[in-house]
Scaffold this motif. Sequence first.
Motif, mmCIF file in Angstrom:
data_model
loop_
_atom_site.group_PDB
_atom_site.id
_atom_site.type_symbol
_atom_site.label_atom_id
_atom_site.label_comp_id
_atom_site.label_asym_id
_atom_site.label_seq_id
_atom_site.Cartn_x
_atom_site.Cartn_y
_atom_site.Cartn_z
ATOM 1 N N GLY A 106 -5.388 2.893 -6.000
ATOM 2 C CA GLY A 106 -6.152 2.622 -4.779
ATOM 3 C C GLY A 106 -5.429 3.241 -3.609
ATOM 4 O O GLY A 106 -4.203 3.387 -3.648
ATOM 5 N N GLY A 107 -6.159 3.635 -2.587
ATOM 6 C CA GLY A 107 -5.547 4.282 -1.433
ATOM 7 C C GLY A 107 -5.761 3.482 -0.163
ATOM 8 O O GLY A 107 -6.455 2.466 -0.160
ATOM 9 N N VAL B 124 0.846 -1.205 0.000
ATOM 10 C CA VAL B 124 0.000 0.000 0.000
ATOM 11 C C VAL B 124 0.878 1.251 0.000
ATOM 12 O O VAL B 124 1.726 1.415 0.870
ATOM 13 C CB VAL B 124 -0.947 0.011 1.223
ATOM 14 N N SER C 54 -0.863 7.846 -6.581
ATOM 15 C CA SER C 54 -0.112 8.586 -7.604
ATOM 16 C C SER C 54 -0.097 7.768 -8.890
ATOM 17 O O SER C 54 0.611 6.760 -8.988
ATOM 18 C CB SER C 54 1.321 8.852 -7.110
ATOM 19 N N GLY D 107 4.350 3.348 -4.472
ATOM 20 C CA GLY D 107 5.247 4.267 -5.186
ATOM 21 C C GLY D 107 5.600 3.710 -6.546
ATOM 22 O O GLY D 107 4.726 3.264 -7.298
ATOM 23 N N SER E 9 4.424 5.411 3.762
ATOM 24 C CA SER E 9 3.219 5.888 3.094
ATOM 25 C C SER E 9 2.103 6.245 4.071
ATOM 26 O O SER E 9 1.440 7.274 3.903
ATOM 27 C CB SER E 9 2.728 4.843 2.076
HETATM 28 C C1 LIG Z 1 7.674 8.049 0.210
HETATM 29 S S1 LIG Z 1 6.695 7.196 -0.975
HETATM 30 C C2 LIG Z 1 7.083 5.513 -0.574
HETATM 31 C C3 LIG Z 1 6.900 4.597 -1.743
HETATM 32 C C4 LIG Z 1 7.248 3.129 -1.480
HETATM 33 N N1 LIG Z 1 6.422 2.552 -0.448
HETATM 34 C C5 LIG Z 1 8.710 2.936 -1.182
HETATM 35 O O1 LIG Z 1 9.035 2.453 -0.107
HETATM 36 O O2 LIG Z 1 9.551 3.242 -2.044
HETATM 37 C C6 LIG Z 1 5.040 7.416 -0.350
HETATM 38 C C7 LIG Z 1 3.962 6.872 -1.255
HETATM 39 O O3 LIG Z 1 2.713 6.868 -0.562
HETATM 40 C C8 LIG Z 1 1.709 7.198 -1.484
HETATM 41 N N2 LIG Z 1 0.495 7.639 -0.786
HETATM 42 C C9 LIG Z 1 0.274 8.805 -0.147
HETATM 43 N N3 LIG Z 1 -0.971 8.844 0.353
HETATM 44 C C10 LIG Z 1 -1.553 7.655 0.035
HETATM 45 C C11 LIG Z 1 -2.836 7.088 0.240
HETATM 46 N N4 LIG Z 1 -3.785 7.759 0.891
HETATM 47 N N5 LIG Z 1 -3.074 5.852 -0.212
HETATM 48 C C12 LIG Z 1 -2.103 5.160 -0.885
HETATM 49 N N6 LIG Z 1 -0.888 5.651 -1.135
HETATM 50 C C13 LIG Z 1 -0.603 6.885 -0.683
HETATM 51 C C14 LIG Z 1 2.346 8.281 -2.333
HETATM 52 O O4 LIG Z 1 1.667 8.496 -3.546
HETATM 53 C C15 LIG Z 1 3.754 7.714 -2.514
HETATM 54 O O5 LIG Z 1 3.841 6.911 -3.677
#
Ligand SMILES: C[S@@+](CC[C@H](N)C(=O)[O-])C[C@H]1O[C@@H](n2cnc3c(N)ncnc32)[C@H](O)[C@@H]1O
Length: 220
Positions: free
Chosen positions: A105-106, A57, A81, A60, A129
């Motif tokens: 999905g969020g 979840v 995203s 990224g 996240s």
């Molecule tokens: C710092 S990145 C980390 C990405 C990945 N988990 C990694 O470890 O490389 C944070 C991610 O959380 C996602 N994100 C933020 N709010 C979110 C939500 N409500 N539901 C799902 N993803 C979300 C962002 O779009 C982004 O891709």
Amino acid sequence: MPKYDRERVARLFDGMTDAKSVTGEHTGMFGQSIPQIAGQVAFEKLALNHEDVLLDVGTGTGEKAIAAARICRQVIGIDVSRKSLERARMKVDRESLDNVAFVYGGFEDPCAELDLTPYGITKILAVYSLHHLSDQLKKESLTTLAALLRRPGRMVIGDIMFFEDPNEHREEFDEVGYDAGDTDFPCRVEYLTYCLEQIGADVHVEQIHPLVGVVIAEFV
Ligand SMILES: C[S@@+](CC[C@H](N)C(=O)[O-])C[C@H]1O[C@@H](n2cnc3c(N)ncnc32)[C@H](O)[C@@H]1O
């Protein structure tokens, strides 16, 4: 005072390249950063096997989901995203993996574009996240996600979470990837533990830094 704004967070990550990713594997000349260590420990704590179905979840650009797909039966990465999801799909195209999917999905609506209930999810991962959400949404989302998880199942969260007063660690905000409350809204580790215990999990915590940890929640 800034508040959780999902569209704003999505735009921020839409415009980000892998080079700016805080948890990515590219190590600098001084070794792994705190977010990278949190991501690695969280991944290890999943203890994935070839029968697992993993939901990642906030995936990224899918680095951990793709690494997991080399081990697991099936992996689904979700994120808000769409640009990050496109980048993740491009990475999969370069490899010959047919057991990983990236869908919109969020935390709040994991099944927004794909019904995940038939997948039999055995493990859930969230790395850097969950801290974007407000505390109330964190609690609701953890409940929603736990309902998708088969028993026995495991959820692992590697993220910014406060073990100590953050004001005493202001100089370390950059080091841990915390933007001081612009789009990051981490909570205390006790709150995450409370939310997970309320929904029946056995919780174990590993501290990586006074502001970063890994929470392992077992659902039996
Ligand atoms: C710092 S990145 C980390 C990405 C990945 N988990 C990694 O470890 O490389 C944070 C991610 O959380 C996602 N994100 C933020 N709010 C979110 C939500 N409500 N539901 C799902 N993803 C979300 C962002 O779009 C982004 O891709």
